[in-house]
Design a protein around this motif. Structure first.
Motif, PDB file in Angstrom:
ATOM      1  N   VAL A 136     -19.450  -1.139 -14.472  1.00  0.00           N
ATOM      2  CA  VAL A 136     -18.786  -0.588 -13.291  1.00  0.00           C
ATOM      3  C   VAL A 136     -18.630   0.915 -13.507  1.00  0.00           C
ATOM      4  O   VAL A 136     -18.286   1.347 -14.608  1.00  0.00           O
ATOM      5  CB  VAL A 136     -17.395  -1.253 -13.091  1.00  0.00           C
ATOM      6  CG1 VAL A 136     -16.711  -0.708 -11.848  1.00  0.00           C
ATOM      7  CG2 VAL A 136     -17.549  -2.763 -13.014  1.00  0.00           C
ATOM      8  N   PRO A 137     -18.877   1.750 -12.487  1.00  0.00           N
ATOM      9  CA  PRO A 137     -18.701   3.196 -12.663  1.00  0.00           C
ATOM     10  C   PRO A 137     -17.283   3.543 -13.098  1.00  0.00           C
ATOM     11  O   PRO A 137     -16.311   3.113 -12.468  1.00  0.00           O
ATOM     12  CB  PRO A 137     -19.010   3.774 -11.268  1.00  0.00           C
ATOM     13  CG  PRO A 137     -19.811   2.735 -10.589  1.00  0.00           C
ATOM     14  CD  PRO A 137     -19.383   1.418 -11.139  1.00  0.00           C
ATOM     15  N   CYS A 138     -17.178   4.289 -14.174  1.00  0.00           N
ATOM     16  CA  CYS A 138     -15.857   4.648 -14.701  1.00  0.00           C
ATOM     17  C   CYS A 138     -15.243   5.757 -13.847  1.00  0.00           C
ATOM     18  O   CYS A 138     -15.949   6.451 -13.112  1.00  0.00           O
ATOM     19  CB  CYS A 138     -15.979   5.073 -16.159  1.00  0.00           C
ATOM     20  SG  CYS A 138     -16.988   6.539 -16.398  1.00  0.00           S
ATOM     21  N   PRO A 139     -13.925   5.951 -13.929  1.00  0.00           N
ATOM     22  CA  PRO A 139     -13.269   6.995 -13.110  1.00  0.00           C
ATOM     23  C   PRO A 139     -13.842   8.388 -13.335  1.00  0.00           C
ATOM     24  O   PRO A 139     -13.927   9.196 -12.410  1.00  0.00           O
ATOM     25  CB  PRO A 139     -11.811   6.919 -13.568  1.00  0.00           C
ATOM     26  CG  PRO A 139     -11.635   5.553 -14.125  1.00  0.00           C
ATOM     27  CD  PRO A 139     -12.951   5.162 -14.686  1.00  0.00           C
ATOM     28  N   ALA A 140     -14.265   8.672 -14.587  1.00  0.00           N
ATOM     29  CA  ALA A 140     -14.826   9.998 -14.881  1.00  0.00           C
ATOM     30  C   ALA A 140     -16.104  10.248 -14.091  1.00  0.00           C
ATOM     31  O   ALA A 140     -16.336  11.362 -13.590  1.00  0.00           O
ATOM     32  CB  ALA A 140     -15.105  10.115 -16.372  1.00  0.00           C
ATOM     33  N   GLU A 141     -16.952   9.196 -13.954  1.00  0.00           N
ATOM     34  CA  GLU A 141     -18.202   9.343 -13.194  1.00  0.00           C
ATOM     35  C   GLU A 141     -17.925   9.604 -11.723  1.00  0.00           C
ATOM     36  O   GLU A 141     -18.561  10.458 -11.098  1.00  0.00           O
ATOM     37  CB  GLU A 141     -19.051   8.085 -13.347  1.00  0.00           C
ATOM     38  CG  GLU A 141     -19.717   7.956 -14.712  1.00  0.00           C
ATOM     39  CD  GLU A 141     -20.589   6.716 -14.811  1.00  0.00           C
ATOM     40  OE1 GLU A 141     -20.860   6.110 -13.746  1.00  0.00           O
ATOM     41  OE2 GLU A 141     -20.983   6.351 -15.914  1.00  0.00           O
ATOM     42  N   THR A 142     -16.976   8.849 -11.170  1.00  0.00           N
ATOM     43  CA  THR A 142     -16.656   9.017  -9.734  1.00  0.00           C
ATOM     44  C   THR A 142     -16.084  10.405  -9.462  1.00  0.00           C
ATOM     45  O   THR A 142     -16.428  11.046  -8.460  1.00  0.00           O
ATOM     46  CB  THR A 142     -15.669   7.938  -9.277  1.00  0.00           C
ATOM     47  OG1 THR A 142     -14.544   7.914 -10.172  1.00  0.00           O
ATOM     48  CG2 THR A 142     -16.310   6.568  -9.263  1.00  0.00           C
TER      49      THR A 142
END
Length: 816
Positions: free
Chosen positions: A246-252
């Protein structure tokens, strides 16, 4: 990332670029190389290194917000792209193949195959978004108009009688009652079962408890074993941790920051454009009068100095030579007069000298060829050197501590625009001073220079009067919108599908180098096809730089994609259009059949297509089933369609495409053997063979396509087995099989019954694969193309190629 990080990344890219320039620019670096393998190794090394600089500069340009830096980076980026295209062209000429395998270079530079992927710059579409949106809006409006005029029937509601309406209502009501009755029956059966259960004894209760315990303990143990096995696989690095899927918060947040940075780029660029206008007007008002005054004084002083030195007034320099700019070149009047006279002598003796120089050059080229292989001269190295010097002299050591927001700098605008205003004023001053000089000559030297000057002007006018004939515009009285509407109505201008080049899934060819070392020509992988089309189609169409960039880059007018049905040829055409924002014109033989009859109609059709393609560039002209245009013998069932009607006129229209035009013809064919090879190769300068996918590509295709259509890839689904048994099947076949298996009902059942490989075998067996014989026939056909012949000669006749390198003796043998 912050702007400081991108500045450092830019500095790293420039450092690598400066190293490359120091290797390439000296004359000693381009020494002839006798060994073809060593020469190609050097080319491959340069290509990969320039490609890494290209990737870095693309990232920097996408995220830097300083408008003046962006313009410098774009100029360097387009120069690097041009150099990459030149090196690719030279690699093709030296290795006689469109595909190259550079495992040893990747190993030396410690890179992975992913680093060889050609990045598609985001600015191809982002910076032309307004123009593209306007074009898309115009095309969608025309398409809506065409759909409304062609199909008015579905808009009209059909009349229904009262009896038909009652029957439909009755069917629905009876179905509802039946479903309700079935539910009531099921509920009553359950109640009866509950009442029939007898009172069990103590023994029965114990047996029931034991059986429940067995089932529960087995379930718990299996669950623990599965968790332990998954943890071990994650620890060994064989399986990805679920939290990373799942895309991590840092990526988003990083993605959101990138989007906000692009918005900031647009705001800063608007401010920069406004500031340019304001500064230019200010400089013109404040400094313009002083500039013209000082120029006139200097020119008058030059008149007097020339009169004192030579005894006569000089001839005023022409605009073509630079006008009064020659006067300010820090030269004596005598030197300047001698220079002008020398230039006139060179112009008069230009023609015969040019012929002699050409002969000398040919002789030198022959000597160089005898000495060994040499790199071709580059048209982009000088531009890259200028860009690198600009960075080193100005941006590398610039203190930007006061410009934290990375706004434009007004002083830089003033320095640039002063030169522009000075050039504008110089033109006006030159006109005035020419008149003044003429008056001085009439007053002082009445009998000198008047007639000769007039004769010279007449000669120049006569030379400039000789111009080439322009092609006739058959639709000069029509607007662009009317032409587009007609092409859409005729089905010649179409809307491209929303497909990206990344959707062409495929793995890197890991055996290419090994096979070539054993003198076996490998079939290219789908990853190789992606790279080649990025270089030949997407980058030339997407570069929106100056006309000089397009003229310098290797010109590719037409590409032929050859391969079996279902390998993705049509998808690649639409992907090229989507990545570059190009308009799609369809000149396929089946699409043009019966349209614009006669010679005049055919000429009008081609004129309209190429005219609109140039006006709405970038444009792609697609010819499906390109072999039909060059049939050896037209089949009986296709004689009425006249598929060869474009055979003579289309190559003539192709010659009208110039270096600055972003227009590309792409032909696709699944049966190139039925066409006349000679005429086909004359039409298409690049022929790209698209193969059926190999094992690695099939594995990726099965995995990604099943996920795309809603399926879940679990351990129950043996993808390796599927990839093995699907040898010979194309991506199109795989899509059809997945659509038939992964239905909506099957997606709902996945939780209880996961997908297995056996489910895909039966529908796969109903489709005929691409057999080995068909692929071998395509390979043997490709071997007959000009590039294929050169490749065979290089592989089989090495002695013949090495003979010219030995010198004069080999040359004599060749003459015999």
């Amino acid at each position: 990332m912050s702007q400081r990080t991108y500045n450092e990344l830019w500095a790293d890219a420039q450092l690598e670029l400066s190293r490359l320039l120091t290797e390439e620019l000296p004359a000693d670096s381009n020494r002839p190389q006798k060994d073809r393998v060593v020469f190609f190794q050097r080319l491959a090394m340069l290509y990969v290194r320039y490609l890494q600089v290209f990737r870095q500069l693309d990232k920097v340009y996408d995220q830097v917000v300083h408008p003046q830096k962006r313009r410098v980076i774009q100029a360097i980026l387009e120069g690097v792209m041009g150099r990459v295209l030149e090196l690719k062209n030279e690699m093709v000429e030296k290795e006689f193949s469109e595909y190259h395998y550079m495992d040893d270079v990747l190993h030396d530079l410690k890179l992975t195959p992913i680093d060889l992927e050609i990045p598609i710059p985001c600015y191809f579409i982002n910076e032309c978004s307004k123009e593209l949106q306007e074009q898309k809006m115009m095309l969608t409006d025309i398409l809506k108009m065409v759909e409304v005029t062609e199909s008015p029937e579905p808009l009209m509601a059909k009349d229904m009688s009262q009896e038909e309406a009652i029957k439909i209502i009755q069917v629905g009501e009876r179905a509802r009652q039946g479903r309700l009755r079935a539910k009531l029956n099921e509920a009553s059966r359950n109640m009866n079962r509950m009442y029939r259960i007898n009172d069990p004894g103590t023994v029965g209760i114990e047996l029931a408890a034991v059986s429940i315990q067995k089932v529960w303990r087995g379930y718990i143990q299996r669950k623990r074993a599965k968790i332990a096995r998954d943890e071990e696989m994650i620890f060994l690095g064989m399986v990805m941790d679920p939290k990373y899927r799942v895309p991590c918060p840092a990526e988003t947040t990083a993605q959101a920051n990138e989007a906000s940075t692009r918005i900031k780029q647009e705001e800063y660029d608007e401010d920069y454009q406004k500031s340019i206008v304001a500064v230019t007007n200010q400089l013109r008002d404040v400094e313009g009068h002083d500039m013209s005054k000082t120029m006139k004084e200097q020119i008058r002083q030059w008149f007097v100095d020339c009169r004192d030195a030579t005894g006569s007034f000089p001839d005023y320099p022409d605009e073509e030579d630079g006008g009064s700019a020659l006067i300010f070149a820090e030269k004596n009047p005598q030197e300047l007069k001698e220079e002008i006279a020398a230039k006139e002598e060179e112009e008069s003796n230009n023609k015969p000298k040019g012929k002699e120089e050409k002969k000398e050059k040919r002789g030198n080229d022959a000597e160089e060829e005898e000495a060994g292989l040499k790199m071709l001269p580059s048209a982009f190295l000088s531009d890259l050197e200028i860009g690198n010097k600009t960075f080193v002299d100005f941006w590398q050591t610039r203190n930007e501590s006061k410009n934290f927001n990375q706004r434009h700098e007004v002083e830089l605008i003033k320095e640039e625009k002063r030169k522009v205003i000075e050039a504008e004023i110089r033109v006006q001053v030159d006109e005035q001073m020419r008149q003044e000089l003429a008056e001085w000559k009439l007053a002082v030297d009445k009998d000198k220079g008047g007639k000769t000057k007039g004769n010279a002007k007449k000669k120049k006018a006569s030379k400039s009067g000789k111009k080439k004939k322009k092609e006739k515009d058959l639709t000069a009285d029509r607007t662009l919108e009317s032409l587009c509407q007609e092409l859409v109505e005729q089905g010649l201008l179409k809307k491209a599908n929303n497909v990206r080049l990344q959707d062409m899934l495929g793995d890197y060819s890991y055996l290419g180098t090994t096979l070539r070392q054993n003198d076996i020509e490998p079939m290219p992988s789908l990853s190789d096809v992606r790279q080649v089309l990025s270089l030949y189609a997407i980058i030339p169409l997407g570069m929106k730089g100056s006309q000089a960039v397009h003229e310098k880059a290797p010109l590719i007018k037409a590409i032929l994609l050859a391969g079996p049905a279902g390998v993705g040829k049509k998808m690649l055409v639409h992907a090229i259009c989507h990545e570059t924002g190009a308009n799609l014109f369809d000149l396929s033989p089946l699409n043009t059949a019966g349209k614009y009859p006669g010679k005049s109609g055919l000429a009008m059709m081609l004129h309209m297509v190429f005219k609109v393609a140039r006006l709405l560039q970038p444009s792609v002209i697609w010819i499906e089933d390109a072999e039909k245009m060059f049939y050896k013998k037209v089949p009986k069932e296709e004689k009425e369609l006249d598929p060869k009607r474009l055979k003579k006129d289309l190559p003539k229209s192709l010659k009208l495409i110039k270096g600055e035009d972003r227009v590309l013809i792409i032909g696709t064919t699944k049966d190139p053997i039925s066409a006349d090879l000679k005429s086909l190769c004359k039409m298409y300068s690049k022929i790209i063979l698209i193969p059926r996918p190999d094992y690695g590509s099939r594995y990726i295709l099965w995995k990604q396509l099943i996920k795309k259509w809603g399926g879940e890839v679990t351990k129950a689904l043996d993808l390796s087995c599927l990839a093995k048994i699907s040898d010979g099947y194309t991506p199109g076949d795989m899509v059809r099989v997945i659509q038939s298996v992964v239905t909506k009902r099957r997606i709902l059942q996945q939780a209880n019954r996961p997908l297995t490989a056996a489910e895909f075998v039966a529908p796969l067996a109903k489709i005929d694969p691409v057999f080995q014989e068909e692929e071998e026939a395509l390979k043997s056909w490709y071997a007959k193309t000009p590039l294929g012949k050169k490749r065979i000669r290089a592989a089989t006749g090495k002695e013949e190629e090495e003979a010219p390198v030995k010198g004069k003796d080999a040359k004599k043998k060749g003459k015999k």
